[in-house]
Design an enzyme around this catalytic site. Structure first.
Site, PDB file in Angstrom:
ATOM      1  N   GLY A 150       4.575  -6.006   7.850  1.00  0.00           N
ATOM      2  CA  GLY A 150       5.942  -5.911   8.333  1.00  0.00           C
ATOM      3  C   GLY A 150       6.592  -7.271   8.451  1.00  0.00           C
ATOM      4  N   ASP A 210     -10.322 -12.555  11.996  1.00  0.00           N
ATOM      5  CA  ASP A 210      -9.360 -13.126  11.051  1.00  0.00           C
ATOM      6  C   ASP A 210      -8.855 -14.463  11.577  1.00  0.00           C
ATOM      7  OD1 ASP A 210      -7.894 -13.316   8.757  1.00  0.00           O
ATOM      8  OD2 ASP A 210      -6.272 -12.009   9.412  1.00  0.00           O
TER       9      ASP A 210
END
Length: 988
Positions: free
Chosen positions: A687, A813
């Site tokens: 997004g 991550d």
């Protein structure tokens, strides 16, 4: 004639190189040499004996080829096997790739072949067994898969077989027990199918090292292992082994190190351990062992005894005090009881004593530091009583002292307050009395001081203000009197000041705004007076402010609206005037009760002037109009939404499931109104990110996640190779960040779910991400002190996730783009969309269905095993450190097939440290930069077991930044053997 002359002149050069040199040139032709390691291999030389990596015997015959860590790449150079007198090939730590399609039967003279830490794939060549004279075969750290070749059982002279760290997915074959000449067998960190240890391995009577950790083993340890009488190192850790430890192991008279931690072993420790006369380290932690610690174990010359997280019960024998070489004694998290031996430490150079979380009682032995070597004294959560031994005053080596949650009494010996190397002093939750000595001025290294819940009295010495490394000071629930020393405003590293529940008087010190790292200020339940300093409102990272139950007066500074607080409590003081508009809301009511002079739009704090009737009924008419307006607005919104949905021109937005995690000064409507393209500040695979600025000037960052499978083109640019699903990522991030409270973790203010997307509202970070800043034209703004601070901040955030969250959290991550920078370049770890919650860090791994992470940051073992634990985060953070030092991207076309980790390693070997340091950095910091670089290299070690835990990383970074302190050498992984590991639990 001229052509003949030219041919004649060139002939000597063409024919001068001997046949062995020609074979080497053929081998060179098949290799890539990006760093010029083979530049000295030239056809004009008569002999190749002076070429890099070539060793010849006295007859100028090539005996050895060693191109380790030279950066060469390509397939295995088969021409090397044609060298008739070659006995050793070492191509380790390079980029040798593809499968090995060589008939090694031609390499009959080879005695040592080392291809470790390369990129080899496919099956292990069965033809290796045809090298009849082979003594050493090292293939660890590659991507070999399949079974161990059955032909390996035919080796007759092989002494060392190293296959650790591959993708082998068969079982550990019994025919390895036929290689009677083996001295070293390393099979750890493979993908073996769940299997039992073969009893035939007990036939390896010459074996000295057996390393099969993390190999999916179950069942019992074979009794036949007791026949391995020459064994010095036995490591079967991190498996699912069960049953008891065989009594036959008592016959291992030469054993030096035994690693059995993280299994499911049960029963008692075996009898006969007095035969282990050379044993220096025993780690049987994280099992299900029971029973007492045998007295015979205590008579051994151990350097380290680790038996924590078991079920040991019983007394600690007095005979342990006679262990002359006792170096570390770690017995925490058991059920041991009784008194500690009074002579403990008297006859040994005891360095570490950790008996925390047991049932010990009695006095602390006076001889613990008799030989001046004690560094760590950890005795948390026992029932020790009496005084702290005066002998500890002279223990100049002490670094960590934790005596909290006991029944200690009396005064603390004065000089203990000022021990020069102590960085952690925790005396909380005891019955200690007296005052804090002025000698505390000598504690130059002190970073954490906790004395809460005691009976300390007197005033706080002003000398505390000279402790420039002090980050945490907690002295609540004592009887401390007097004023808060003005010198406290000089504590530039102070992040937590907790002085609640004392008898402090006077004013809050002026100049408190200088404490830029202050995260927590708790001064409740004292006798403080005067005004609240306006400077508190300029503290950039303050999260917790509690000044309740004092005698503070005057108005509340409007500057407090600048703070992003998790806790605000100004109740029960003498404050007056208007409440700042941001806090003049009903959900802040409890923050201001007990202040009769305060006024604001909060029921019960400030009575109106119009009487009771006005108060009771004045709201009716405005409410009617408000309600009518809401009905009208809702009707219009619903109509527009349905119309737009019908036309399919533009998706509307319906707010649902609004959740806040902090007290907010804005609503969901304020957010939605600002989500337009003009406010986009970033985009990614899931997004977009918007900057939203409210009317009061406050800014937040809003991540808008699409509900479908929409992928942004930036996903490719960002290098994502993950399985991030918007729904899962949204829920993971909400569940993770909604519970976290730490100054180095980005704060999630709130979230909401709409019809077509989901919104996450974060604190706004003006300087964006570290990756964008470092790898853009703004990279020059990041000088070395700033980069060092960023590294330390991020490390502390990750350490909090791994060690302080219950249960622990693995980020999965970690990268420079997920480290955000505030206005002061303070770092926050962000983006928890693929984070994973574990039952215990260091207690195991979990297999993922798909790789998550970003190219260049993924730990080697994670990329091919899909196993994830905290070591994956540590590797990724190590890459971030290398980015900060070098200024380079983790993946760069300049590196070829290498990544940043391999590029740095190869460059260090060939050119030295200064050639990898970002040229934009001031060279006067080079010594410190190299120390930080070494931390990054430790974190990116190829074997997960060799990477330090994040708590240790934080400490190493702190030591690396202490430029005027003596250099501290980190404990090497090979202290006793190459497989030494950090303790899984570290009472920091």
């Amino acid at each position: 004639m001229i052509l003949l002359l030219l041919l004649f002149l060139s002939l000597p050069h063409a024919l001068s190189l001997n046949q062995e040199g020609l074979y080497l040139l053929k081998a060179k032709e098949g290799l890539d040499d990006p760093f010029g390691a083979l530049s000295s291999w030239k056809a004009r030389d008569e002999l190749p004996c002076n070429w890099k990596g070539i060793v010849c015997d006295s007859l100028n015959r090539i005996n050895s080829v060693n191109l380790s860590s030279t950066g060469v790449a390509g397939p295995f150079p088969s021409f090397l096997c044609r060298l008739p007198f070659l006995s050793s090939i070492d191509l380790s730590n390079n980029s040798i790739d593809s499968s090995v399609a060589v008939d090694f039967g031609a390499c009959q003279h080879i005695k040592s072949l080392n291809l470790s830490d390369n990129l080899l794939v496919g099956s292990i060549p069965a033809s290796l067994s045809r090298i009849s004279d082979l003594r050493e075969l090292v293939l660890s750290g590659n991507n070999f898969s399949g079974e161990i070749p059955a032909s390996f059982g035919e080796f007759r002279r092989l002494e060392r077989l190293c296959l650790a760290g591959n993708l082998l997915d068969g079982t550990i074959p019994s025919f390895l027990g036929n290689i009677s000449s083996l001295k070293v067998l390393e099979l750890a960190y493979n993908l073996f199918r769940p299997s039992q240890l073969s009893p035939e391995l007990g036939n390896l009577r010459n074996l000295e090292v057996l390393w099969i950790s993390n190999s999916n083993l179950f069942g019992e340890i074979p009794a036949s292992f007791g026949q391995l009488t020459l064994l010095t190192n036995l490591d079967l850790s991190s498996n699912q082994l069960n049953g008891s430890i065989p009594s036959s192991l008592s016959g291992l008279s030469r054993i030096v190190q035994i690693e059995l931690y993280s299994n499911s072993l049960s029963g008692e420790l075996p009898a006969g351990m007095s035969n282990w006369t050379r044993l220096l380290r025993l780690d049987a932690s994280m099992n299900k062992l029971e029973g007492p610690i045998p007295e015979e174990l205590c008579g051994l010359q151990l350097e380290s005894l680790s038996l924590y997280q078991n079920r040991f019960e019983g007394f600690l024998p007095e005979s342990i005090a006679g262990s002359k070489n006792l170096y570390e004694l770690r017995l925490f998290d058991n059920r041991l009881r009784g008194r500690l031996p009074s002579e403990l430490g008297k006859n040994s150079r005891l360095n570490t004593l950790d008996v925390s979380s047991n049932h010990f009682f009695g006095e602390i032995p006076a001889n613990l530091c008799a030989n001046g070597a004690l560094e760590e004294l950890l005795m948390i959560k026992n029932s020790f009583s009496g005084n702290i031994p005066a002998s500890l005053e002279k223990c100049q080596t002490l670094r960590r002292v934790r005596l909290s949650y006991n029944q200690l009494s009396g005064e603390v010996p004065p000089e203990i307050w000022g021990l020069p190397h102590v960085y952690l002093l925790d005396l909380s939750v005891n019955s200690l009395s007296g005052h804090i000595s002025n000698s505390i001025s000598g504690a130059h290294n002190l970073s954490s001081l906790s004395i809460s819940s005691n009976q300390f009295s007197g005033s706080l010495p002003s000398e505390i203000g000279s402790l420039r490394n002090l980050g945490e000071f907690s002295a609540s629930q004592n009887k401390i009197t007097g004023k808060i020393p003005q010198t406290f405003v000089h504590l530039s590293k102070l992040s937590s000041l907790i002085l609640s529940n004392n008898e402090l008087s006077g004013e809050v010190p002026a100049g408190i705004e200088s404490l830029k790292q202050l995260n927590e200020l708790r001064l409740a339940n004292n006798k403080l007076s005067g005004n609240i300093p306006d400077g508190i409102g300029s503290l950039p990272v303050l999260n917790y402010l509690d000044l309740s139950a004092n005698s503070l007066s005057g108005e509340i500074p409007f500057s407090l609206q600048n703070l992003k607080l998790n806790l605000l409590n100004l109740s029960y003081n003498r404050l007056s005037g208007d409440i700042p508009p941001l806090y003049a809301k009903k959900y802040f009511r409890d923050s201001f009760v007990g202040n009769p002079g305060l006024c604001g739009e909060i029921d019960g704090l400030c009575p109106g002037n119009g009487g009771t009737v006005n108060l009771e009924y004045s709201w009716i008419l405005p409410s009617i109009f408000t309600l009518a307006g809401i009905v009208l607005i809702v009707g219009v919104v619903l109509f527009c939404w349905k119309y737009k949905n019908f036309k399919k021109n533009k998706k509307g937005m319906v707010i649902s499931k609004w959740r806040s995690f902090h007290k907010l000064g804005f609503s969901e409507v304020d957010i939605v109104d600002c989500l337009n393209e003009d406010n986009v500040i970033g985009s990614g695979s899931a997004g977009k990110v918007y900057k939203v600025v409210f009317a009061n000037g406050e800014a937040v960052a809003v991540k808008k996640l699409w509900g479908g499978s929409k992928k942004d083109t930036d996903s490719e640019k960002d290098g994502l190779e993950n399985d991030r699903v918007d729904k899962d990522g949204f829920e993971i991030e909400v569940e993770t960040l909604g519970k976290i409270r730490h100054k180095n973790i980005v704060r999630l203010w709130c979230c909401c779910n709409t019809g077509y997307c989901k919104l996450l509202v974060y604190e706004y970070m003006p300087n964006g991400s570290l990756g964008d800043m470092l790898h853009s034209s703004k990279g020059g703004l990041l000088d070395w002190p700033t980069r060092y601070k960023i590294a330390l901040d991020a490390a502390e955030g990750l350490s909090y996730l791994h060690h302080d969250c219950v249960p622990p959290i693995v980020h999965r991550d970690v990268k420079s783009n997920n480290i955000l920078l505030d206005g002061e370049f303070g770092a926050r770890v962000a983006d928890f969309g693929v984070a994973k919650v574990f039952q215990g860090v260091g207690k195991g791994e979990e297999s993922m269905s798909v790789i998550v992470g970003s190219r260049g940051y993924i730990a080697p073992e994670y990329a091919y095993t899909l196993r994830v634990n905290e070591k994956s985060d540590i590797y990724s953070f190590g890459v971030v450190i290398l980015e900060l030092v070098t200024g380079r991207l983790p993946v760069d076309p300049e590196f070829g097939e290498k990544d940043l980790v391999k590029w740095v390693s190869a460059s260090l070997d060939q050119k030295g440290g200064e050639h990898v340091i970002d040229p934009r950095l001031d060279c006067s910091f080079n010594e410190e930069i190299v120390r930080v670089l070494n931390v990054g290299l430790l974190c990116t070690n190829a074997l997960p077991i060799n990477r330090p835990p994040m708590r240790r990383v934080v400490k190493m970074l702190q030591e690396a930044g202490a430029r005027n302190k003596p250099k501290t050498t980190a404990k090497k992984d090979g202290k006793l053997s190459p497989y030494y590991h950090e303790d899984a639990s570290n009472h920091v």
